[in-house]
Each structure stands twice: as structure tokens, then as C-alpha cells.
Design an enzyme around this catalytic site. Structure first.
Site, mmCIF file in Angstrom:
data_model
loop_
_atom_site.group_PDB
_atom_site.id
_atom_site.type_symbol
_atom_site.label_atom_id
_atom_site.label_comp_id
_atom_site.label_asym_id
_atom_site.label_seq_id
_atom_site.Cartn_x
_atom_site.Cartn_y
_atom_site.Cartn_z
ATOM 1 N N ARG A 50 25.578 -0.677 17.331
ATOM 2 C CA ARG A 50 26.954 -0.378 17.759
ATOM 3 C C ARG A 50 27.090 -0.298 19.277
ATOM 4 N NH1 ARG A 50 28.003 4.640 13.957
ATOM 5 N NH2 ARG A 50 25.947 4.967 14.784
ATOM 6 N N ASP A 180 6.977 -1.600 3.011
ATOM 7 C CA ASP A 180 6.217 -0.357 3.019
ATOM 8 C C ASP A 180 5.064 -0.656 3.963
ATOM 9 O OD1 ASP A 180 4.094 1.504 2.521
ATOM 10 O OD2 ASP A 180 5.206 2.140 0.748
ATOM 11 N N HIS A 181 5.127 -0.100 5.155
ATOM 12 C CA HIS A 181 4.193 -0.618 6.164
ATOM 13 C C HIS A 181 2.727 -0.315 5.816
ATOM 14 C CE1 HIS A 181 4.290 3.402 8.028
ATOM 15 N NE2 HIS A 181 3.178 3.061 8.654
ATOM 16 N N LYS A 185 -1.179 -2.686 6.302
ATOM 17 C CA LYS A 185 -2.448 -2.272 6.914
ATOM 18 C C LYS A 185 -3.584 -3.050 6.261
ATOM 19 C CE LYS A 185 -0.880 2.456 7.878
ATOM 20 N NZ LYS A 185 -0.695 2.469 9.315
ATOM 21 N N GLU A 219 -1.455 13.618 9.716
ATOM 22 C CA GLU A 219 -0.918 13.301 11.041
ATOM 23 C C GLU A 219 -1.024 14.517 11.944
ATOM 24 O OE1 GLU A 219 2.511 10.424 11.146
ATOM 25 O OE2 GLU A 219 3.032 11.619 9.394
ATOM 26 N N ASP A 238 9.167 11.089 2.448
ATOM 27 C CA ASP A 238 8.819 10.289 3.628
ATOM 28 C C ASP A 238 7.504 9.530 3.445
ATOM 29 O OD1 ASP A 238 9.273 9.517 6.396
ATOM 30 O OD2 ASP A 238 7.639 10.867 6.955
ATOM 31 N N HIS A 243 4.277 5.256 0.700
ATOM 32 C CA HIS A 243 2.961 4.871 1.208
ATOM 33 C C HIS A 243 1.801 5.327 0.310
ATOM 34 C CE1 HIS A 243 5.371 3.940 4.575
ATOM 35 N NE2 HIS A 243 5.334 5.100 5.187
ATOM 36 N N LYS A 341 2.283 16.671 8.427
ATOM 37 C CA LYS A 341 2.404 16.652 9.882
ATOM 38 C C LYS A 341 1.558 17.812 10.422
ATOM 39 C CE LYS A 341 5.888 13.610 10.033
ATOM 40 N NZ LYS A 341 5.624 12.211 10.412
ATOM 41 N N LYS A 346 -5.578 12.944 13.026
ATOM 42 C CA LYS A 346 -4.835 11.835 12.405
ATOM 43 C C LYS A 346 -5.831 10.954 11.671
ATOM 44 C CE LYS A 346 -1.670 7.963 13.039
ATOM 45 N NZ LYS A 346 -0.696 8.191 11.976
HETATM 46 C C1 BG6 Z 1 6.481 6.512 8.376
HETATM 47 C C2 BG6 Z 1 7.020 7.909 8.274
HETATM 48 O O1 BG6 Z 1 6.883 5.743 7.281
HETATM 49 O O2 BG6 Z 1 5.063 6.559 8.430
HETATM 50 C C3 BG6 Z 1 6.550 8.747 9.452
HETATM 51 O O3 BG6 Z 1 8.430 7.868 8.241
HETATM 52 C C4 BG6 Z 1 5.059 8.686 9.594
HETATM 53 O O4 BG6 Z 1 6.980 10.097 9.328
HETATM 54 C C5 BG6 Z 1 4.553 7.261 9.550
HETATM 55 O O5 BG6 Z 1 4.718 9.284 10.830
HETATM 56 C C6 BG6 Z 1 3.045 7.236 9.465
HETATM 57 O O6 BG6 Z 1 2.590 5.934 9.618
HETATM 58 P P1 BG6 Z 1 1.122 5.630 10.125
HETATM 59 O O7 BG6 Z 1 1.035 4.147 10.086
HETATM 60 O O8 BG6 Z 1 1.023 6.208 11.512
HETATM 61 O O9 BG6 Z 1 0.197 6.312 9.181
#
Ligand code: BG6
Length: 490
Positions: A50, A180-181, A185, A219, A238, A243, A341, A346
Site C-alpha cells: 500500500r 512451509d520453509h 531446508k 530459538e 506459529d 514446521h 522462543k 538456537k
Molecule cells: C517462522 C516463524 O515460520 O519460523 C518464526 O513465524 C520463527 O516465529 C521462524 O522464528 C523460525 O525459522 P528458522 O528457519 O529460523 O528455524
């Protein structure tokens, strides 16, 4: 640098192009793919949002993002300039039909059938339906135009169905790429290879040999600038719904009939649908939710979640679950899943603990074999087993650990998960994307738990920022004669 599959010229339109995800992941991801030679010169990355920005001003923001999020050694002025030439911007509210769709249409060649068109929705998910409708009504969703949906797909089954139904009116399921990232990986994909290309693992992958499975995504960060989103979502929605359940599905699935996308997704969805439902007893005994309180991350004092938020909240920043897959392969094998979190370190990993051998041949007891799959960082695996301890003159045992560092083994850099996925959508390869029934199965399984937590039927546990989580989660494992893996040197 990883090997690349060249893609056709594309027009990649990002909705939500001034947001954190675009700046942190998508633009840097495209830059790295350009360096790898995968992005054709005729490609176009068109940001829309926007904010009334000129193209120059948006390119300026893109440049700032690249400076911040790509490695210094990969920053090359000439290449950056080449990249910025690909970047365009249209000020547009994707959810409003009266917005400036003409400017967007003017940027996308209408007559070039050989160009791939991808629309990436990185906005609030409740806008996905409206954007899809506008793309259709404005005749932009033509041919096999694809849409990439960022998570979360809804906040429960009903809202996920609304989103899937409304986007599904305008895009066919095969053109909907739910990202879904974690599936982007390398080490998560590697689970399939590890399991099904090695008889040594394939043979023992069941309750006959496996005692328990632990899946962790820990994390150190707090809620960063995302408190508004996070407080609505919480760790369960989340991280677990998407994931961690995807990782669980890959660990738990039967051998797919082939590596065709639908065969793999059929195998995954069977696991998700086979998760034993929570009941009024197990929501209390098999699930822990927690919130961090003030503590120390290294030498830094950090505030608790509520202080960071500045208000009362019942949102969990820690979740630990004990799941069970109702199948002969996994009978009575607990899958312990946790994410949070502000933990000490991590790390994302899968730890498989094997049953001890029953033989009492040796003067010392044989310990359990442990296979740890390190998803990140330090991608690799470790295998801990018993060996004859040469210090002794008898057959006393000692534990030995073999470690494999994949980056070193394959002499490669690990790309960010988004890189691969963004370009897979251009290639039209859905294998690493989530099918609708997977989303539904995950929400269905979590529904009783979400309800119990919303009704405050189980208490909120607390843990210090910088620790490994609440005692209640440790106690849950103790009840299963297990303990959380916390020695991250493995
Ligand atoms: C995201 C979440 O999908 O994945 C975040 O919304 C999280 O809260 C992140 O920090 C973690 O991803 P990665 O790749 O750092 O484990």
C-alpha cells in the site's frame, strides 16, 4: 554453490513487498539465485504494497535489505545493480478492487505465453481470498499462473478452509503453492534420503528398534518486532502446526510409492491423519505450554514475554507435546515435539533414541544408540553407539560418537530455505509445498488442544529466558522415562 536448474523468464509479483519477510528472505533469496545463475535476465520481481513509493524508492529499500541480509563477501556492486534492474514496484492494495491494478497489468506482458507468472502472498492471510479474487477479476490470474501462500493458513480448521476455499475458487490446487520453509531446508529433505537410501536406517525405522523420537526447534530470539502477530498466534500455531508437524511427517511416513509430489504428500498426510487425537486426559498429560519470564541470554538481561508485550497475555512462547502415530510401525513410540522462543541455544534437530540391546554379554551395560539429525545450524548427523573401550582389558563398553558435517562433506554452502522454494514455484514443482489435506489434518489434530488452552483448562508453565524451558516439560518426559536432548555438542 549449489547446482541450478534454469527456469523460464518469470514475473514474480509479491503482495506485502515492504514487509519483513520480503526484505529479510525473499529479496536476498532472489539475489542469491541470481548469483547462482538461475534467474534469467528477462525476469521481473514486482513488489506491491500500500505504501506510495516510486520504483526508485523501493529499489532503495531493496538495496538496504540486501546490505543487511546478505553476507558481506557476496555483496558485489555490479551484481547488485544488475539485480536491482529486475526489481519493480506498484503501489497497490491487493485486497481492494478499486486499487491501481492497471499499473500492475501494464508491467506484466500480456501476450508472452512462455513467461511464468507467480503471485506471492506475504500479507495477512485473511486477505488471501480477496487478493485471489481481484487477480481473477482483473484477468491477471491467467493460464497456469501460480500463487504462493505464506503460512499461517488460518488460525484453525474453519479459517484455513475459508482461505483454501476462497483461493481455490480462482486457482486450481495444482497451482497453489503453500509454503512451509522448513521443507526448503536441505537437512529436512535429507530425512527422506537418509531413511530410504540406507538399509542400515530403513531396517530399524520402527517401534521394533526405536524407543522415542524428539523433534526440537529452539530459538534464542524473543518476539522481535512481531509482537502483534505473535501474540495472536503463539508457538503452537506459529511453529508446531506447520514446521514441526512436517518434520514429524517425514520421520514417520511410510516409504512413498515414488518421489512424485503427490506420492510423497500422500505418505505425509497419512501420518498427520494417523496422529492419535488428544482427549481430556492427554491435553493435560501430553502437552505443556509455557511463557518465558525475565532471564539472561548469555550475559545480557532480557525481559519476560509479558514485559516485552506490555500487557497481560495467555499466549504460549513454549510448547512441548508428546504425540503418537496410530500405526503398526509406530506402536507406543512417543514423538516428543518442542519449540520455543528465548531458549538457551538456537537449534533445530531430530533425535532418535533406539531401544537398548537386551543382551547382557558385557561387563558394563550397553547404552542406547542415538541418531541426531541436525537441521540447523551445523547441518549434519551424529550417531552415538557402543564400542569396546580399549582402556579396559575386558569387554567393558564405552560410548563413541561419529559426526558428519554435510557442508564439509559436500563442499557446499547451505542456501536459505526460501531460495529453493521461491524458484520451485516458478518451475511448478510442488514436492516441497503443502497440500490442502495436510493443512486440514494438522489443524484437526490440534483442535482439542487449542480449545483446552483457550478455555484455560491447563495451566501456563513458566521458564526463564535463556534456559531450556519449564520443569513441567521435563516432568512430562520423565513420565515416559525419557529426557530432553540438551547436549548440543552432539
Ligand atoms: C517462522 C516463524 O515460520 O519460523 C518464526 O513465524 C520463527 O516465529 C521462524 O522464528 C523460525 O525459522 P528458522 O528457519 O529460523 O528455524
Amino acid at each position: 554453490m549449489s547446482r541450478t536448474v534454469t527456469v523460464k523468464p518469470f514475473d514474480y509479483v509479491i503482495f506485502g513487498a515492504t514487509g519483513d519477510l520480503t526484505m529479510r528472505k525473499l529479496l536476498p533469496g532472489f539475489y542469491y539465485r541470481m548469483l547462482a545463475g538461475q534467474v534469467p535476465e528477462e525476469a521481473r520481481i514486482i513488489g506491491t504494497a500500500r505504501s506510495p513509493l516510486t520504483r526508485d524508492a523501493y529499489q532503495g529499500r531493496a538495496l538496504e535489505a540486501l546490505k543487511k541480509f546478505i553476507k558481506k563477501e557476496d555483496f558485489d556492486d555490479a551484481k547488485i545493480q544488475r539485480f536491482l534492474k529486475l526489481v519493480h514496484y506498484v503501489s497497490l492494495d491487493g485486497s481492494k478492487p478499486e486499487s491501481d491494478w492497471n499499473s500492475l497489468r501494464a508491467l506484466i506482458p500480456q501476450d508472452k505465453a512462455d513467461r511464468v507468472r507467480v503471485f506471492y502472498f506475504a500479507t495477512a492471510p485473511n486477505l488471501y481470498g480477496a487478493i485471489a479474487k481481484n487477480l481473477h477479476d482483473k484477468k491477471l490470474a491467467v493460464g497456469d499462473a501460480r500463487v504462493v501462500l505464506e503460512k499461517p493458513i488460518g488460525i484453525d480448521l474453519a479459517s484455513a478452509n475459508d482461505i483454501n476455499d476462497s483461493v481455490g475458487q480462482y486457482f486450481k490446487e495444482e497451482n497453489i503453492f503453500r509454503i512451509d520453509h522448513y521443507l526448503g531446508k536441505e537437512t529436512v529433505q535429507g530425512v527422506i534420503a537418509l531413511r530410504f537410501s540406507n538399509p542400515m536406517f530403513e531396517a530399524v525405522w520402527s517401534s521394533d528398534y526405536i524407543e522415542s523420537v524428539q523433534i526440537t526447534a529452539a530459538e534464542t530470539v524473543g518476539v522481535e518486532g512481531r509482537a502483534a502477530y505473535y501474540d495472536e498466534s503463539g508457538a503452537l500455531r506459529d511453529m508446531i502446526q506447520n514446521h514441526l508437524l512436517q518434520v514429524l511427517a517425514l520421520i514417520g511416513m511410510e516409504k512413498p510409492a515414488s518421489m512424485a509430489a503427490d506420492d510423497v504428500r500422500d505418505a505425509k498426510v497419512a501420518v498427520l491423519q494417523g496422529l492419535k487425537p488428544f482427549d481430556s486426559r492427554t491435553v493435560a498429560s501430553h502437552a505443556v505450554r509455557g511463557q518465558y519470564v525475565a532471564g539472561k541470554m548469555g550475559s545480557e538481561n532480557v525481559p519476560g514475554y509479558l514485559e516485552e508485550l506490555g500487557k497481560e497475555s495467555q499466549t504460549e512462547t513454549y510448547v512441548a507435546l508428546c504425540a503418537e502415530i496410530d500405526s503398526p510401525r509406530w506402536k507406543n513410540v512417543p514423538f516428543f515435539i518442542r519449540t520455543a522462543k528465548r531458549l538457551e541455544q538456537k537449534v533445530s534437530e531430530v533425535v532418535i533414541t533406539f531401544k537398548p540391546t537386551e543382551s547382557r554379554l558385557f561387563p558394563t551395560e550397553a547404552k542406547r544408540n542415538v541418531l541426531a539429525i541436525r537441521v540447523q545450524p551445523d547441518e549434519g548427523i551424529s550417531w552415538t553407539f557402543n564400542a569396546k573401550n580399549p582402556v579396559h582389558n575386558d569387554f567393558s563398553l564405552g560410548q563413541a560418537t561419529m559426526r558428519v558435517d554435510f557442508a564439509q562433506t559436500f563442499q557446499t554452502r547451505y542456501p536459505d530455505a526460501y531460495e529453493r522454494l521461491m524458484l520451485d514455484a516458478v518451475r511448478g514443482d510442488p514436492i516441497l509445498f503443502i497440500r490442502r489435506d495436510e493443512v486440514e489434518a494438522a489443524w484437526t489434530w490440534l483442535a482439542p488442544l487449542m480449545k483446552a488452552w483457550a478455555d484455560k483448562a491447563t495451566p501456563m508453565a513458566h521458564y526463564k529466558a535463556g534456559s531450556w524451558g519449564p520443569d513441567e516439560a521435563r516432568d512430562m518426559l520423565k513420565r515416559h522415562h525419557a529426557q530432553w536432548h540438551e547436549d548440543m555438542s552432539l
